[in-house]
Structure formats: structure tokens, C-alpha cells
Scaffold this motif. Structure first.
Motif, PDB file in Angstrom:
ATOM      1  N   PRO A 121     -29.725  -3.224 132.731  1.00 14.44           N
ATOM      2  CA  PRO A 121     -28.603  -2.684 131.957  1.00 14.44           C
ATOM      3  C   PRO A 121     -27.498  -3.709 131.717  1.00 14.44           C
ATOM      4  N   ALA A 122     -27.210  -4.541 132.716  1.00 19.27           N
ATOM      5  CA  ALA A 122     -26.124  -5.521 132.572  1.00 19.27           C
ATOM      6  C   ALA A 122     -26.439  -6.535 131.486  1.00 19.27           C
ATOM      7  N   SER A 123     -27.661  -7.065 131.500  1.00 24.99           N
ATOM      8  CA  SER A 123     -28.040  -8.060 130.489  1.00 24.99           C
ATOM      9  C   SER A 123     -28.019  -7.458 129.097  1.00 24.99           C
ATOM     10  N   TRP A 124     -28.546  -6.254 128.974  1.00 24.14           N
ATOM     11  CA  TRP A 124     -28.660  -5.659 127.644  1.00 24.14           C
ATOM     12  C   TRP A 124     -27.330  -5.158 127.096  1.00 24.14           C
ATOM     13  N   SER A 125     -26.426  -4.741 127.950  1.00 24.64           N
ATOM     14  CA  SER A 125     -25.104  -4.351 127.435  1.00 24.64           C
ATOM     15  C   SER A 125     -24.415  -5.551 126.798  1.00 24.64           C
ATOM     16  N   ASP A 126     -24.591  -6.738 127.395  1.00 20.82           N
ATOM     17  CA  ASP A 126     -24.028  -7.961 126.802  1.00 20.82           C
ATOM     18  C   ASP A 126     -24.670  -8.254 125.445  1.00 20.82           C
ATOM     19  N   ILE A 127     -25.988  -8.136 125.373  1.00 18.92           N
ATOM     20  CA  ILE A 127     -26.699  -8.421 124.122  1.00 18.92           C
ATOM     21  C   ILE A 127     -26.278  -7.442 123.031  1.00 18.92           C
ATOM     22  N   PHE A 128     -26.223  -6.162 123.361  1.00 18.64           N
ATOM     23  CA  PHE A 128     -25.818  -5.166 122.367  1.00 18.64           C
ATOM     24  C   PHE A 128     -24.444  -5.486 121.787  1.00 18.64           C
ATOM     25  N   LEU A 129     -23.508  -5.852 122.655  1.00 15.98           N
ATOM     26  CA  LEU A 129     -22.152  -6.125 122.177  1.00 15.98           C
ATOM     27  C   LEU A 129     -22.079  -7.420 121.379  1.00 15.98           C
ATOM     28  N   LEU A 130     -22.859  -8.418 121.772  1.00 18.67           N
ATOM     29  CA  LEU A 130     -22.866  -9.672 121.017  1.00 18.67           C
ATOM     30  C   LEU A 130     -23.389  -9.464 119.595  1.00 18.67           C
ATOM     31  N   ASN A 131     -24.306  -8.530 119.441  1.00 20.29           N
ATOM     32  CA  ASN A 131     -24.887  -8.280 118.121  1.00 20.29           C
ATOM     33  C   ASN A 131     -24.431  -6.923 117.575  1.00 20.29           C
ATOM     34  N   ARG A 132     -23.228  -6.525 117.924  1.00 25.29           N
ATOM     35  CA  ARG A 132     -22.788  -5.152 117.666  1.00 25.29           C
ATOM     36  C   ARG A 132     -22.734  -4.805 116.187  1.00 25.29           C
ATOM     37  N   ASN A 133     -22.332  -5.727 115.324  1.00 21.39           N
ATOM     38  CA  ASN A 133     -22.212  -5.391 113.902  1.00 21.39           C
ATOM     39  C   ASN A 133     -23.580  -5.070 113.295  1.00 21.39           C
ATOM     40  N   ASP A 134     -24.564  -5.923 113.565  1.00 15.72           N
ATOM     41  CA  ASP A 134     -25.907  -5.658 113.053  1.00 15.72           C
ATOM     42  C   ASP A 134     -26.531  -4.452 113.749  1.00 15.72           C
ATOM     43  N   MET A 135     -26.231  -4.275 115.026  1.00 15.92           N
ATOM     44  CA  MET A 135     -26.743  -3.121 115.758  1.00 15.92           C
ATOM     45  C   MET A 135     -26.208  -1.813 115.185  1.00 15.92           C
ATOM     46  N   LEU A 136     -24.926  -1.798 114.841  1.00 16.17           N
ATOM     47  CA  LEU A 136     -24.334  -0.579 114.296  1.00 16.17           C
ATOM     48  C   LEU A 136     -24.973  -0.195 112.967  1.00 16.17           C
ATOM     49  N   VAL A 137     -25.255  -1.187 112.130  1.00 18.31           N
ATOM     50  CA  VAL A 137     -25.922  -0.905 110.854  1.00 18.31           C
ATOM     51  C   VAL A 137     -27.303  -0.302 111.115  1.00 18.31           C
ATOM     52  N   ALA A 138     -28.063  -0.912 112.027  1.00 15.76           N
ATOM     53  CA  ALA A 138     -29.411  -0.429 112.336  1.00 15.76           C
ATOM     54  C   ALA A 138     -29.375   0.959 112.971  1.00 15.76           C
ATOM     55  N   LEU A 139     -28.440   1.169 113.897  1.00 19.31           N
ATOM     56  CA  LEU A 139     -28.352   2.456 114.579  1.00 19.31           C
ATOM     57  C   LEU A 139     -27.896   3.558 113.629  1.00 19.31           C
ATOM     58  N   ASP A 140     -26.981   3.238 112.727  1.00 19.99           N
ATOM     59  CA  ASP A 140     -26.548   4.222 111.723  1.00 19.99           C
ATOM     60  C   ASP A 140     -27.738   4.722 110.908  1.00 19.99           C
ATOM     61  N   ARG A 141     -28.560   3.778 110.457  1.00 25.92           N
ATOM     62  CA  ARG A 141     -29.698   4.173 109.625  1.00 25.92           C
ATOM     63  C   ARG A 141     -30.719   4.966 110.428  1.00 25.92           C
ATOM     64  N   TYR A 142     -30.924   4.579 111.688  1.00 25.08           N
ATOM     65  CA  TYR A 142     -31.849   5.329 112.543  1.00 25.08           C
ATOM     66  C   TYR A 142     -31.360   6.765 112.736  1.00 25.08           C
ATOM     67  N   LEU A 143     -30.069   6.913 112.980  1.00 25.95           N
ATOM     68  CA  LEU A 143     -29.506   8.260 113.150  1.00 25.95           C
ATOM     69  C   LEU A 143     -29.665   9.084 111.874  1.00 25.95           C
ATOM     70  N   ASP A 144     -29.542   8.455 110.714  1.00 24.09           N
ATOM     71  CA  ASP A 144     -29.761   9.167 109.453  1.00 24.09           C
ATOM     72  C   ASP A 144     -31.182   9.746 109.398  1.00 24.09           C
ATOM     73  N   VAL A 145     -32.145   8.944 109.826  1.00 20.52           N
ATOM     74  CA  VAL A 145     -33.538   9.396 109.789  1.00 20.52           C
ATOM     75  C   VAL A 145     -33.750  10.536 110.790  1.00 20.52           C
ATOM     76  N   ILE A 146     -33.184  10.405 111.983  1.00 23.55           N
ATOM     77  CA  ILE A 146     -33.279  11.463 112.995  1.00 23.55           C
ATOM     78  C   ILE A 146     -32.635  12.749 112.487  1.00 23.55           C
ATOM     79  N   HIS A 147     -31.458  12.643 111.874  1.00 27.72           N
ATOM     80  CA  HIS A 147     -30.767  13.834 111.357  1.00 27.72           C
ATOM     81  C   HIS A 147     -31.613  14.530 110.298  1.00 27.72           C
ATOM     82  N   HIS A 148     -32.332  13.764 109.494  1.00 30.18           N
ATOM     83  CA  HIS A 148     -33.210  14.360 108.488  1.00 30.18           C
ATOM     84  C   HIS A 148     -34.299  15.202 109.162  1.00 30.18           C
TER      85      HIS A 148
END
Length: 369
Positions: free
Chosen positions: A227-254
Motif C-alpha cells: 500500500p505504501a509504494s502504490w499510494s506514492d505511485i498513484f499520487l505521482l500520476n494523479r492527473n492521468d489516473m483521475l482521467v482513467a478512473l473517471d472513465r472507468y466509473l462512467d462505464v461502471i455507472h452504465h
């Protein structure tokens, strides 16, 4: 025939999973005459000496790099800038520095300002890993047939780039190159998002984790990562992660909307275990595949060819023909709606933490998994 070493001396700073695997592979494949391991942890250094994959050990990065032809920074991303600054005075002209961070632009920003003139910095991302961590988790074949992505400032085929490419190939890897910004987009989808999804899915399946179900175990494998290593990675790539996660949530909501339109009548052949261990992983994995395909269509090239085993394991549940599952999902819509609702709430908690760039909130979200 014995391989002639490519380098006289290599220094590896950080003997965790990646660093110790590089050291093991370098030793076993005779890629360097001498291997120096550097780590703050005496246990890691003692382990490396005991198992023979480092020749000398050091706690001090500055002295460890003296005379080295190749220096590999295999530390957590947060330490890269500090270490690069510390070793700069002792780097010999013509030396090559490579990092192993999975988010490239922040790594470049941290290291590049400290690289002396005449020293070559070639950012690298070995697309290999394991849910295991630490020096004892390393293995010499970790990079065999795996991608290593280089993200040099200039794509020209320089002698240093040729040496770096030869090094990774000697370790058994396949080498490719791309701009750092593009790399971070690609790996947001094929590596970082699957890892986050696995963390979110694991608590939803807590009661079924001991099931003798190979596909389910693959689906959950990434949730055992650090968890410690990955929390750092997620935050370092947060802008691209947010775009990807937004689209994934759209598909789940559908999917959730379609399930909400199911007739309000008792489901046929109700089977809670089937809903959780087979149908939910199928939906979660299929939504990731859909999200990736849309990103590829927008970019105009394949991201999937750069994915590692983590993506393959998480999406294994989506590899079977869907016809039978469509009917079974309709039978189990109530149980599936429930587990999808829990899953979505966890994803939203991750999204909120990323959007706020809140390290504590993100670690708490991962810890709940």
C-alpha cells in the motif's frame, strides 16, 4: 559460451524487489565485473552478500557510486531527487544513470537537475513486479521477456542509449522507448488503474478469498501489493489516473443503470457465491477492458501491448465468452447491484483522495482493503 561483461562496475542503490532482481540477474548473466549494492537497511545488504549477488555493500550512496559505469536508482520515488543530488559529486564522466520508477515525468523532474555534464541520464521503467516485496522477493528471471520502457529526452540512437538497451536485453528484457508524458498516460491505464481497482475490489470479496478459484485468485492478486509504494505511485500520476478512473466509473455507472432497470421480482436461481466470485469479477474486468479500448481509440495506438501480468491477471475474468454470463447476471442482479454499489463507493473514496492529493486519505482508502 561465457558472456563478456558489458560494464566493469555497476552500483544499484536500493535492494528491494526490483533492485535485488537487477543485481541477481546481473550476477547470474555476467553483465558486470563488479556489483555494488547500496541500501540503508543492513539486513538487505547482508542478504545480498550472503547470497552472492553483490560484491561490495555500502550504506553511503556517495561512496558507492565511485568508479561506477552504470548507476541504477531503484529506490522509492520520493528519494530519487535527494539521492541524485548526493551522488552527483562522485559520478565519473561517461557514467550512465537509470532509475526504475513507474511514473517517469516526476522521476525526470527530480533527477535531471542534479546530473552533471558528461553523465548520461536515461530514465527507465522495467515493467515487471510481484506482490512480494523486499530483497528476499527478488529473482533473477524477473525481467525475462518483460518490457523495459526507456524515456530519454532525445530519441536519437546515442552510444549511451545503445549501452542501456544492451544492459536490459542482457537481463532478458524487451526494450522499447517513448516520451515520458505518453508513458505516464499508457501506464495509468495498463498498470496503475488495475492496481487501484484490485485494492477496491478486495474488501468486496473478503468472504470468498480462500475459494479454490484460479480466476478469482488472479483477479485479487494485485491487492496483496505494498500500500505504501502504490499510494506514492498513484499520487505521482494523479492527473492521468483521475482521467482513467473517471472513465472507468462512467462505464461502471452504465452497468449499474442497466441493472437498476431489471424487473422487481425475485431473482431466479439465486446464488450469492456465483454473483460475487464469478459475475462481479467479470463485470469489473470487462469495464477495465472497455475503458482501455476507448483510451486506445482516442490515442490511435495500442496501450495493451505494454501491459504486464497485473493487467492480464485482473482482466482474466473477462476472457471467456459473455453469452452465458449475460443471462446469469440477469438472474443475480440484486446481489450484483449490492456488490457493485460497495465497489463503486470504494472507487469514489480513491477518487476523492486523488483529487485532493491527500496522502493520508489515500493510504486510509488502501488500508481499508
Amino acid at each position: 559460451m561465457t558472456r563478456q561483461p558489458l560494464f566493469d562496475k555497476i552500483t544499484i542503490i536500493g535492494l528491494g524487489l526490483i533492485g535485488s532482481s537487477i543485481a541477481r540477474a546481473t550476477y547470474e548473466r555476467n553483465v558486470a565485473h563488479r556489483i555494488t549494492g547500496c541500501d540503508r537497511n543492513e539486513v538487505s545488504l547482508a542478504y545480498g552478500r550472503k547470497h552472492g549477488f553483490i560484491d561490495t555493500a555500502s550504506h553511503n550512496p556517495l561512496t558507492a557510486v565511485a568508479g561506477s559505469d552504470l548507476i541504477i536508482l531503484a529506490t522509492p520515488p520520493s528519494a530519487l531527487g535527494e539521492i541524485a543530488e548526493a551522488i552527483a559529486p562522485n559520478l565519473k564522466p561517461g557514467a550512465i544513470i537509470m532509475d526504475t520508477a513507474s511514473v517517469k515525468q516526476p522521476a525526470i523532474d527530480a533527477i535531471a537537475p542534479h546530473v552533471p555534464k558528461g553523465v548520461h541520464f536515461l530514465p527507465a521503467h522495467p515493467v515487471a513486479g510481484s506482490e512480494k516485496t523486499g530483497v528476499s522477493g527478488g529473482r533473477s528471471n524477473l525481467f525475462s521477456r518483460k518490457f523495459v520502457i526507456l524515456t530519454p529526452d532525445e530519441p536519437s540512437d546515442t552510444p549511451a542509449l545503445q549501452q542501456a538497451t544492451a544492459f536490459w536485453k542482457a537481463l532478458g528484457a524487451r526494450v522499447d522507448a517513448m516520451p515520458a508524458a505518453l508513458h505516464d498516460i499508457v501506464y495509468a491505464y495498463v498498470s496503475h488503474l488495475p492496481q487501484l481497482l484490485a485494492f477496491a475490489a478486495a474488501p468486496c470479496l473478503q468472504a470468498y478469498r480462500t475459494e479454490d478459484n484460479a480466476t478469482l485468485q488472479k483477479f485479487l492478486r494485485l491487492s496483496g501489493s505494498s500500500p505504501a509504494s502504490w499510494s506514492d505511485i498513484f499520487l505521482l500520476n494523479r492527473n492521468d489516473m483521475l482521467v482513467a478512473l473517471d472513465r472507468y466509473l462512467d462505464v461502471i455507472h452504465h452497468i449499474e443503470k442497466e441493472l437498476a432497470q431489471a424487473p422487481d421480482e425475485p431473482p431466479k436461481k439465486a446464488d450469492d457465491r456465483l454473483a460475487h466470485t464469478t459475475l462481479f469479477p467479470r463485470i469489473a474486468a470487462s469495464c477495465l477492458v472497455t475503458t482501455l479500448m476507448e483510451a486506445e481509440k482516442k490515442a490511435g495506438f495500442s496501450f495493451a501491448c505494454y501491459a504486464g501480468t497485473g493487467f492480464a491477471d485482473f482482466t482474466a475474468a473477462a476472457s471467456q465468452a459473455p453469452e452465458e454470463d449475460i443471462e446469469r447476471i440477469s438472474w443475480q442482479y440484486k446481489a450484483i447491484r449490492q456488490v457493485l454499489g460497495e465497489y463503486t463507493q470504494r472507487l469514489k473514496a480513491f477518487h476523492a483522495a486523488l483529487a485532493a492529493a491527500d496522502t493520508k486519505l489515500l493510504k486510509n482508502a488502501i488500508a481499508s482493503a
